[in-house]
Design an enzyme around this catalytic site. Structure first.
Site, mmCIF file in Angstrom:
data_model
loop_
_atom_site.group_PDB
_atom_site.id
_atom_site.type_symbol
_atom_site.label_atom_id
_atom_site.label_comp_id
_atom_site.label_asym_id
_atom_site.label_seq_id
_atom_site.Cartn_x
_atom_site.Cartn_y
_atom_site.Cartn_z
ATOM 1 N N HIS A 43 0.857 -1.186 0.000
ATOM 2 C CA HIS A 43 0.000 0.000 0.000
ATOM 3 C C HIS A 43 0.896 1.239 0.000
ATOM 4 C CE1 HIS A 43 0.890 0.375 4.238
ATOM 5 N NE2 HIS A 43 0.272 -0.757 4.545
ATOM 6 N N HIS A 96 3.959 1.360 2.423
ATOM 7 C CA HIS A 96 5.144 0.612 1.984
ATOM 8 C C HIS A 96 5.838 1.360 0.844
ATOM 9 C CE1 HIS A 96 2.318 -2.868 3.113
ATOM 10 N NE2 HIS A 96 3.219 -2.847 4.065
ATOM 11 N N CYS A 145 2.324 -10.279 20.349
ATOM 12 C CA CYS A 145 1.458 -9.762 19.285
ATOM 13 C C CYS A 145 1.927 -10.363 17.972
ATOM 14 C CB CYS A 145 1.505 -8.236 19.206
ATOM 15 S SG CYS A 145 0.656 -7.636 17.722
ATOM 16 N N CYS A 173 2.841 -7.722 15.253
ATOM 17 C CA CYS A 173 4.194 -7.138 15.372
ATOM 18 C C CYS A 173 5.258 -8.230 15.407
ATOM 19 C CB CYS A 173 4.357 -6.340 16.664
ATOM 20 S SG CYS A 173 3.216 -5.004 16.897
ATOM 21 N N CYS A 204 -2.691 -4.713 21.459
ATOM 22 C CA CYS A 204 -1.496 -4.080 20.899
ATOM 23 C C CYS A 204 -1.909 -2.707 20.357
ATOM 24 C CB CYS A 204 -0.959 -4.953 19.763
ATOM 25 S SG CYS A 204 0.113 -4.062 18.642
ATOM 26 N N HIS A 229 -1.605 -2.672 16.324
ATOM 27 C CA HIS A 229 -2.533 -3.489 15.533
ATOM 28 C C HIS A 229 -3.958 -3.450 16.056
ATOM 29 C CE1 HIS A 229 1.335 -4.932 14.062
ATOM 30 N NE2 HIS A 229 0.671 -5.071 12.938
ATOM 31 N N LYS A 288 -3.416 5.350 10.765
ATOM 32 C CA LYS A 288 -2.274 4.825 10.030
ATOM 33 C C LYS A 288 -2.748 3.989 8.835
ATOM 34 C CE LYS A 288 1.761 1.928 10.413
ATOM 35 N NZ LYS A 288 1.925 0.495 10.435
ATOM 36 N N LYS A 327 -3.005 -2.592 6.691
ATOM 37 C CA LYS A 327 -3.837 -3.693 6.220
ATOM 38 C C LYS A 327 -5.123 -3.794 7.033
ATOM 39 C CE LYS A 327 -3.552 -8.755 6.465
ATOM 40 N NZ LYS A 327 -4.049 -9.247 5.219
HETATM 41 N N1 MSP Z 1 8.674 -7.361 8.095
HETATM 42 C C1 MSP Z 1 8.829 -6.258 8.969
HETATM 43 C C2 MSP Z 1 10.140 -5.547 8.732
HETATM 44 C C3 MSP Z 1 11.347 -6.385 8.856
HETATM 45 S S1 MSP Z 1 12.778 -5.479 8.469
HETATM 46 C C4 MSP Z 1 13.996 -6.442 8.948
HETATM 47 C C5 MSP Z 1 7.681 -5.294 8.752
HETATM 48 N N2 MSP Z 1 7.075 -5.353 7.569
HETATM 49 S S2 MSP Z 1 5.802 -4.504 7.106
HETATM 50 O O1 MSP Z 1 5.350 -5.075 5.875
HETATM 51 O O2 MSP Z 1 4.870 -4.379 8.166
HETATM 52 O O3 MSP Z 1 6.392 -3.122 6.667
HETATM 53 C C6 MSP Z 1 6.782 -2.214 7.573
HETATM 54 C C7 MSP Z 1 7.284 -0.964 6.913
HETATM 55 O O4 MSP Z 1 6.392 -0.478 5.893
HETATM 56 C C8 MSP Z 1 7.329 0.152 7.932
HETATM 57 O O5 MSP Z 1 8.458 0.122 8.738
HETATM 58 C C9 MSP Z 1 7.330 1.334 7.032
HETATM 59 O O6 MSP Z 1 8.609 1.503 6.502
HETATM 60 C C10 MSP Z 1 6.345 0.915 5.939
HETATM 61 N N3 MSP Z 1 4.989 1.323 6.269
HETATM 62 C C11 MSP Z 1 3.908 0.523 6.484
HETATM 63 N N4 MSP Z 1 2.827 1.313 6.747
HETATM 64 C C12 MSP Z 1 3.192 2.600 6.715
HETATM 65 C C13 MSP Z 1 2.519 3.820 6.853
HETATM 66 N N5 MSP Z 1 1.246 3.892 7.090
HETATM 67 N N6 MSP Z 1 3.259 4.954 6.708
HETATM 68 C C14 MSP Z 1 4.594 4.944 6.426
HETATM 69 N N7 MSP Z 1 5.240 3.806 6.297
HETATM 70 C C15 MSP Z 1 4.590 2.624 6.462
HETATM 71 O O7 MSP Z 1 7.424 -4.513 9.644
#
Ligand code: MSP
Length: 703
Positions: free
Chosen positions: A18, A21, A126, A129, A147, A150, A305, A308
């Site tokens: 999304h 990411h 969690c 997380c 959490c 989440h 935020k 998902k």
């Molecule tokens: N798999 C772990 C990370 C492991 S790194 C060794 C994880 N993955 S995640 O798919 O949840 O992606 C997290 C990252 O996506 C966040 O740290 C951030 O960089 C980005 N984001 C996800 N949602 C976001 C927002 N709403 N806003 C900005 N960045 C976001 O955590």
């Protein structure tokens, strides 16, 4: 030449990408492009995080194996990054053999250091997380602990046998390291957060699980014969290192060369894993630490935020980029729509801060800064240079006859030097929003140059036989061509497609390179220039904006906001809310009742300070109130009770910059003594927090 190795978090494959990411990945991509343009040896890694309980459960829910799930979803991330023009050099999957071998080697080093021991874990977990929590880190809702990220109940892990890592041993070494390396965790606010966490004490960490099997098995045998899998965060964090190793060898030459230049770009949700656990694992394994952990804030939609778990917040970055491209009829491909999204995300919010995404702000920036400022400069300059250059060869050599032109040239040269220097520093300091702001000074100066030198007037006079006007015209054209060259290179990290198109028009055939100040204005074109083409960023009219809004916004996000007129709450109709203008909260305001005037002295009695929210929690039985701890630059944070709970979830406020009335008399609200007030917009319903448009230190005076 330095080495710059930038990484994104590896994304969980229980989700599809999304806008949140995409933000991290786009920032990393822009930084990688910038470092390549200044001549650094650059490497850019992204990938997918594929092990752990969360993925195993997601696969079970779909009735497929974890392997089938990861093989299906991981390529979707890669495909989205391709669609968005992301130029990563490598894409790592934690299910790859190269990664698994490195994780085992790392584990072995940690075991050899005496840092792993067997014990039993009991506590809250969690799955969202993939993290263990103490009750002080959770929120109680009804009878269940939730959490905060989440927003769902956490699981109780009852006495699970596990390998433990002696994290506590690294508390002081980490504090010492951070003190000696002030740029290790950036921006500064996040470093302070980590230091506070470290100072509160570290408990040893469970680094293996025995209750499920989807993960990497450790090299160590459990004497009780239980089968462990390595904790998914230890597995995942190691990706940054394993991507550099051959056959899992920790001392591979490539790892030794690139690792000291490693920069992990992450969202603030995963700061602790990166700034505490990962460096502790590396110290234990006797490996050097990365150069920096650069943390950014969250993108929210209406204060929530993007994630998902909240479908109303999900914005598909590809749909957004493509719909901008098609609604505005760009002739230079979807990449221009992608550039528009990149520009907005990187320009709108200083890296580190949270940002609330709205199409209104995106459209406003697109039309003013891309279509207008940049688009006009490009179109006007190209037309002029192309029209007159056959008769009057553009050059930057020689002196202007007309004083006005001479003045514009001096200003343009000076500003080019300044902008190339400052924007370079700002990109280097991970401040792309400021770099873009700086670059736009030159874009605007370019437009002033066209207006002020009026080459079409010079052309008329030259045609009438005025020799001085002819040489002045050559100079004006030379500088216009030069400034387009420079701007194309300056914007290339953030607007790679626009820069490529512009380079094509200018006859530049090389890859983008960071311009060397005013000297770069003199670069001769390698090939022929073309006449002005269809606009790079065509202006978005109302119909285009409505089409984009319809394509992009999840239907829930279109639900009209309640806004207040006087005292009555008014809700916009669902139909009206489908247009971008109506989807904003601004227009429905009654003219404010006149207020008595105050003198400046009265106003100056207010002490207004910038603050940073450290913690936020609900006030029991008061649905509008939140209790905040706010750093206003004093020795201890202030407790402030604010009536903003209907507009902001507590966790969306942590880390946010706010404006505080600091000398308001303390008041006890619902049993909590409040020392100050947060400035916010809205009457009965708060619709936004007042702020400063740059990240400033807590305690900075506002006046
Ligand atoms: N798999 C772990 C990370 C492991 S790194 C060794 C994880 N993955 S995640 O798919 O949840 O992606 C997290 C990252 O996506 C966040 O740290 C951030 O960089 C980005 N984001 C996800 N949602 C976001 C927002 N709403 N806003 C900005 N960045 C976001 O955590």
């Amino acid at each position: 030449m330095s080495r710059f190795y930038i990484t994104t978090p590896i994304y969980y494959v229980n989700d599809v990408p999304h806008l949140g990411h995409a933000y991290t990945t786009m920032v990393a991509d822009a930084l990688a492009r910038f470092h390549a343009a200044v001549g650094d040896e650059t490497w850019f890694l992204t990938g997918t995080d594929e092990h752990g309980q969360k993925i195993e459960e997601a696969a079970q829910k779909r009735g497929i194996t974890p392997r089938a799930l990861t093989d299906e979803v991981s390529p979707r991330f890669a495909a989205v990054w391709r669609e968005l023009g992301i130029a990563n050099n490598d894409f790592i999957r934690t299910t790859e053999a190269r990664h698994q071998a490195t994780v085992r080697a790392l584990w072995q080093r940690m075991a050899d250091a005496g840092d792993l021991y067997l014990a039993a874990y009991e506590g809250w977990y969690c799955v969202g997380c993939e993290a263990f929590y103490t009750e002080s880190q959770l929120v109680k809702e009804g009878d269940a602990w939730h959490c905060a990220t989440h927003k769902r109940a956490v699981d109780w892990v009852a006495k699970e046998r596990s390998w433990f890592f002696r994290l506590s041993k690294y508390q002081q070494p980490l504090l010492d390291y951070i003190a000696a390396h002030p740029n290790f965790i950036r921006p500064e606010g996040y470093r302070n957060e980590v230091v506070a966490f470290l100072q509160s004490g570290l408990r040893d960490l469970s680094v293996s699980r025995t209750s499920f099997s989807w993960g990497i098995t450790p090299p160590a045998q459990d004497p009780e014969g239980l089968k462990h899998v390595i904790y998914v965060w230890l597995d995942a964090l190691a990706n940054y290192y394993s991507a550099l190793c051959e056959d899992g060898k920790l001392d591979s030459p490539r790892a030794q060369a690139m690792w000291p230049g490693a920069v992990h770009l992450i969202g603030k949700d995963i700061l602790r894993f990166h700034a505490v656990y990962w460096p502790a694992f590396l110290l234990s394994a006797g490996l050097p630490l990365p150069q920096s952990i650069v943390c950014h804030g969250w993108w929210t939609v209406r204060g929530e935020k993007i994630s998902k778990s909240l479908p109303a917040t999900r914005i598909d970055p590809v749909v957004l980029a493509h719909s901008i491209a098609s609604a505005s009829n760009v002739t230079h491909g979807n990449g221009i729509g992608v550039d528009a999204v990149r520009y907005f995300l990187l320009r709108e919010v200083p890296l580190g801060n949270d940002g609330d995404f709205s199409l209104e702000s995106l459209f406003a920036r697109y039309n003013a800064e891309l279509a207008n400022d940049l688009g006009n400069l490009v179109n006007r300059s190209l037309t002029l240079v192309h029209k007159f250059s056959a008769a009057y060869a553009p050059t930057v050599a020689g002196t202007a006859h007309h004083e006005g032109l001479a003045g514009h040239i001096v200003a343009l040269r000076q500003l080019t030097d300044e902008v190339c220097r400052d924007a370079r520093q700002q990109f280097t300091d991970f401040a792309p929003a400021r770099a873009l702001e700086t670059i736009w000074k030159l874009v605007r100066e370019g437009n002033r140059f066209v207006d002020g030198t009026a080459p079409w007037v010079l052309a008329k006079r030259a045609k009438a036989g005025e020799a001085e006007a002819a040489t002045d015209l050559q100079l004006a054209l030379g500088y216009l061509r030069g400034v387009l060259h420079v701007i194309a290179d300056l914007v290339a990290p953030v607007l790679p497609t626009a820069a490529r198109v512009l380079h094509g028009w200018l006859g530049v055939t090389r890859a983008p390179q960071w311009p060397d100040g005013a000297a770069a204005l003199a670069e001769p074109p390698a090939g022929p220039m073309v006449a002005s083409q269809a606009p790079l960023f065509p202006k978005l009219d109302d119909a285009a904006m409505a089409t984009i809004a319809k394509a992009v916004l999840p239907s829930e996000a279109l639900a009209p906001p309640a806004v207040s007129v006087g005292t009555a709450a008014v809700t916009t109709s669902p139909e009206a809310a489908k247009t971008p203008a109506a989807a904003s909260v601004a227009p429905l305001t009654a003219p404010p009742a006149p207020m008595p005037l105050v003198t400046y002295d009265d106003f100056a009695k207010l002490q207004l300070l910038a603050g940073k929210v450290l913690t936020a929690q609900a006030v029991p039985k008061a649905k509008k109130l939140l209790q905040l701890q706010v750093d206003v630059g004093e020795a201890t944070p202030r407790t402030i009770v604010a009536g903003i709970a209907l507009a902001y979830a507590p966790e969306a406020l942590v880390g946010k910059q706010v404006l505080v009335v600091a000398n308001l008399q303390p008041a006890t609200i619902r049993g909590v003594e409040s020392h100050g007030m947060i400035l916010a917009a809205g009457d009965d319903a708060i619709v936004g927090l007042a702020g400063v448009d740059q990240a400033v230190a807590p305690g900075t005076r506002v006046r």
